[in-house]
Design a protein around this motif. Structure first.
Motif, PDB file in Angstrom:
ATOM      1  N   ILE A  36       0.843  -1.126   0.026  1.00 12.85           N
ATOM      2  CA  ILE A  36       0.133   0.084   0.041  1.00 12.85           C
ATOM      3  C   ILE A  36       0.806   1.380   0.060  1.00 12.85           C
ATOM      4  O   ILE A  36       1.846   1.434   0.650  1.00 12.85           O
ATOM      5  CB  ILE A  36      -0.955  -0.038   1.051  1.00 12.85           C
ATOM      6  CG1 ILE A  36      -1.933  -1.160   1.187  1.00 12.85           C
ATOM      7  CG2 ILE A  36      -1.842   1.312   1.355  1.00 12.85           C
ATOM      8  CD1 ILE A  36      -2.564  -1.493   2.362  1.00 12.85           C
ATOM      9  N   GLY A  37       0.673   2.361  -0.888  1.00 12.99           N
ATOM     10  CA  GLY A  37       1.403   3.405  -0.985  1.00 12.99           C
ATOM     11  C   GLY A  37       2.351   3.379  -2.188  1.00 12.99           C
ATOM     12  O   GLY A  37       2.729   2.311  -2.685  1.00 12.99           O
TER      13      GLY A  37
ATOM     14  N   VAL B  22       2.672  -1.165   4.251  1.00 15.06           N
ATOM     15  CA  VAL B  22       2.106  -2.686   4.576  1.00 15.06           C
ATOM     16  C   VAL B  22       1.621  -3.410   3.364  1.00 15.06           C
ATOM     17  O   VAL B  22       1.455  -2.805   2.364  1.00 15.06           O
ATOM     18  CB  VAL B  22       1.117  -2.580   5.853  1.00 15.06           C
ATOM     19  CG1 VAL B  22      -0.110  -1.818   5.106  1.00 15.06           C
ATOM     20  CG2 VAL B  22       0.730  -3.800   6.213  1.00 15.06           C
ATOM     21  N   LEU B  23       2.013  -4.619   3.274  1.00  7.81           N
ATOM     22  CA  LEU B  23       1.447  -5.600   2.030  1.00  7.81           C
ATOM     23  C   LEU B  23      -0.081  -5.553   2.178  1.00  7.81           C
ATOM     24  O   LEU B  23      -0.732  -5.743   2.984  1.00  7.81           O
ATOM     25  CB  LEU B  23       1.993  -6.918   2.178  1.00  7.81           C
ATOM     26  CG  LEU B  23       3.260  -7.166   2.357  1.00  7.81           C
ATOM     27  CD1 LEU B  23       3.861  -8.554   1.933  1.00  7.81           C
ATOM     28  CD2 LEU B  23       4.166  -6.165   1.341  1.00  7.81           C
TER      29      LEU B  23
ATOM     30  N   GLY C 154      -2.096  -5.125   9.083  1.00  7.90           N
ATOM     31  CA  GLY C 154      -2.876  -3.989   8.767  1.00  7.90           C
ATOM     32  C   GLY C 154      -2.865  -3.728   7.458  1.00  7.90           C
ATOM     33  O   GLY C 154      -3.113  -2.425   7.158  1.00  7.90           O
ATOM     34  N   GLY C 155      -2.786  -4.536   6.624  1.00  7.52           N
ATOM     35  CA  GLY C 155      -3.142  -4.391   5.240  1.00  7.52           C
ATOM     36  C   GLY C 155      -4.635  -4.324   4.776  1.00  7.52           C
ATOM     37  O   GLY C 155      -4.906  -4.873   3.757  1.00  7.52           O
ATOM     38  N   ARG C 156      -5.553  -3.703   5.450  1.00  5.35           N
ATOM     39  CA  ARG C 156      -6.909  -3.635   5.127  1.00  5.35           C
ATOM     40  C   ARG C 156      -7.101  -2.894   3.904  1.00  5.35           C
ATOM     41  O   ARG C 156      -6.229  -2.072   3.522  1.00  5.35           O
ATOM     42  CB  ARG C 156      -7.522  -3.006   6.185  1.00  5.35           C
ATOM     43  CG  ARG C 156      -7.103  -1.407   6.740  1.00  5.35           C
ATOM     44  CD  ARG C 156      -7.876  -1.233   7.992  1.00  5.35           C
ATOM     45  NE  ARG C 156      -7.410   0.325   8.363  1.00  5.35           N
ATOM     46  CZ  ARG C 156      -6.291   0.278   8.913  1.00  5.35           C
ATOM     47  NH1 ARG C 156      -5.277  -0.589   9.297  1.00  5.35           N
ATOM     48  NH2 ARG C 156      -5.967   1.669   9.337  1.00  5.35           N
ATOM     49  N   PRO C 157      -8.018  -2.962   3.272  1.00  2.00           N
ATOM     50  CA  PRO C 157      -8.452  -2.352   2.195  1.00  2.00           C
ATOM     51  C   PRO C 157      -8.233  -0.871   2.079  1.00  2.00           C
ATOM     52  O   PRO C 157      -8.981  -0.331   3.013  1.00  2.00           O
ATOM     53  CB  PRO C 157      -9.749  -2.756   1.680  1.00  2.00           C
ATOM     54  CG  PRO C 157      -9.869  -4.257   2.193  1.00  2.00           C
ATOM     55  CD  PRO C 157      -9.367  -4.011   3.609  1.00  2.00           C
TER      56      PRO C 157
ATOM     57  N   GLN D 203      -1.860 -11.699   2.300  1.00  2.00           N
ATOM     58  CA  GLN D 203      -0.767 -10.791   2.133  1.00  2.00           C
ATOM     59  C   GLN D 203      -0.290 -11.177   0.722  1.00  2.00           C
ATOM     60  O   GLN D 203      -0.155 -12.251   0.257  1.00  2.00           O
ATOM     61  CB  GLN D 203       0.336 -10.940   3.101  1.00  2.00           C
ATOM     62  CG  GLN D 203       1.076 -12.335   3.208  1.00  2.00           C
ATOM     63  CD  GLN D 203       0.412 -13.152   4.266  1.00  2.00           C
ATOM     64  OE1 GLN D 203      -0.411 -12.923   4.833  1.00  2.00           O
ATOM     65  NE2 GLN D 203       1.194 -14.484   4.519  1.00  2.00           N
ATOM     66  N   ALA D 204      -0.348  -9.965   0.057  1.00  2.00           N
ATOM     67  CA  ALA D 204       0.185 -10.287  -1.289  1.00  2.00           C
ATOM     68  C   ALA D 204       1.537 -10.576  -1.557  1.00  2.00           C
ATOM     69  O   ALA D 204       2.221  -9.607  -1.605  1.00  2.00           O
ATOM     70  CB  ALA D 204      -0.234  -8.667  -2.094  1.00  2.00           C
TER      71      ALA D 204
END
Length: 324
Positions: free
Chosen positions: A176-177, A246-247, A254-257, A277-278
């Motif tokens: 993410i990011g 985070v993935l 914490g890789g929530r949508p 996790q991706a």
């Protein structure tokens, strides 16, 4: 529960000149030579207060030796017919492309249906090898390449190679990011102070190094290629979370949508439905433990990550002015 052990002794005159692993096997006969070697290469053995990680190191009379290690709970595993995606196999090693949802070792909450159960069915003689030949782990929902030893000799060689950072492990991930460039995370990792199932960057953790580079940038996400120097539990997941990336889908860190602004309903649904996790172990390179030939393996990115990547590209194309 795992058992913490602390063993202390002194090298005798008759042991002078022996290899460290030989001397420790004599001093602590309740533990196998294989386990003692593992403790040495993992940094759990001290000689005169100094950590020694080479089994071949010679010892001298009167040296004080100490082992500070964790003895895992022994779990008996039964052979089970579970499909394995076998990439390579010979008399000494087995390379598999692990699917998502497959736990590597039996344990609390996962007493069967694991990779170990599958290995015992596929190769019954592997029961004679510690941990059914498993050399390194992937998390339950991480996919990709793993090498398994079919003999004790092969396992000893591969564990030593792993500790010496002679096995190359490359991963593909989506975080993410938007990252602007690659880099290295060199931060120690240890057990989280309050969350028993979590790992964290802590000052007194074990040395951990992750290299990463940007493979593709999206509007609000980044596709990465990563290479491990060390192999700590959850290492990539912890290091990426530590630097604020985070993935995607990581249920622990914490890789929530997090759909970007004005994301389509279709894209938002893709993110919400990505429940793991991706992370995929895409490349593995090692020296064969017997033939001593360099071997390199590739595992295609799994379908769910391919579909996620397509959705990210489409979202980026639909919002070109916001793409950096």
């Amino acid at each position: 529960m795992a058992q913490e052990i602390n063993l202390k002794s002194e090298i005798s005159a008759t042991q002078t000149g022996l290899r460290l692993d030989q001397a420790l096997a004599e001093l602590f006969p309740d533990y196998s030579r294989t386990r003692i070697k593992e403790w040495i290469v993992s940094g759990a053995v001290y000689v005169d207060g100094v950590k020694v990680d080479k089994p071949r190191e010679k010892v001298l009379e009167s040296q004080q030796v100490e082992i500070e290690a964790t003895l895992p709970e022994e779990v008996h595993a039964e052979a089970q017919a579970i499909d394995l995606d076998i990439v390579y196999e010979d008399d000494h090693i087995l390379v598999i492309n692990k699917q998502a949802g497959l736990v590597v070792h039996p344990g609390a909450g996962n007493t069967d249906g694991t990779l170990m159960n599958a290995l015992l069915h596929h190769c019954p003689e592997i029961e004679l090898v510690p941990r059914a030949g498993i050399v390194h782990r992937l998390d339950k929902d991480t996919t990709g390449l793993m090498v398994v030893a079919k003999t004790v000799e092969a396992q000893t060689h591969l564990v030593a190679a792993l500790q010496a950072r002679e096995i190359t492990r490359e991963y593909e991930a989506i975080c993410i990011g938007t990252m602007t460039a690659g880099g290295t995370v060199d931060e120690p990792i240890g057990r989280h102070a309050t969350k028993r199932t979590h790992m964290a960057v802590i000052h007194n953790g074990r040395p951990s190094v992750t290299h990463y580079r940007v493979a593709e940038k999206f509007r609000a996400h980044t596709r990465l290629r990563l290479r491990l120097e060390t192999g700590r539990t959850h290492q990539i997941r912890v290091h990426m979370a530590h630097i604020g990336h985070v993935l995607v889908g990581d249920p622990v860190y914490g890789g929530r949508p997090r759909p970007p602004k004005a994301a389509s309903a279709e894209f938002t649904e893709v993110l919400r439905n990505f429940k793991r996790q991706a992370l995929h172990a895409v490349r593995l390179e090692l020296v064969h433990p017997v033939d001593m030939e360099i071997m390199s393996f590739q595992a295609p990115v799994p379908a769910d990550m391919v579909e996620l990547t397509k959705a990210l590209r489409k979202d980026t194309e639909e919002h070109p002015m916001e793409y950096i």
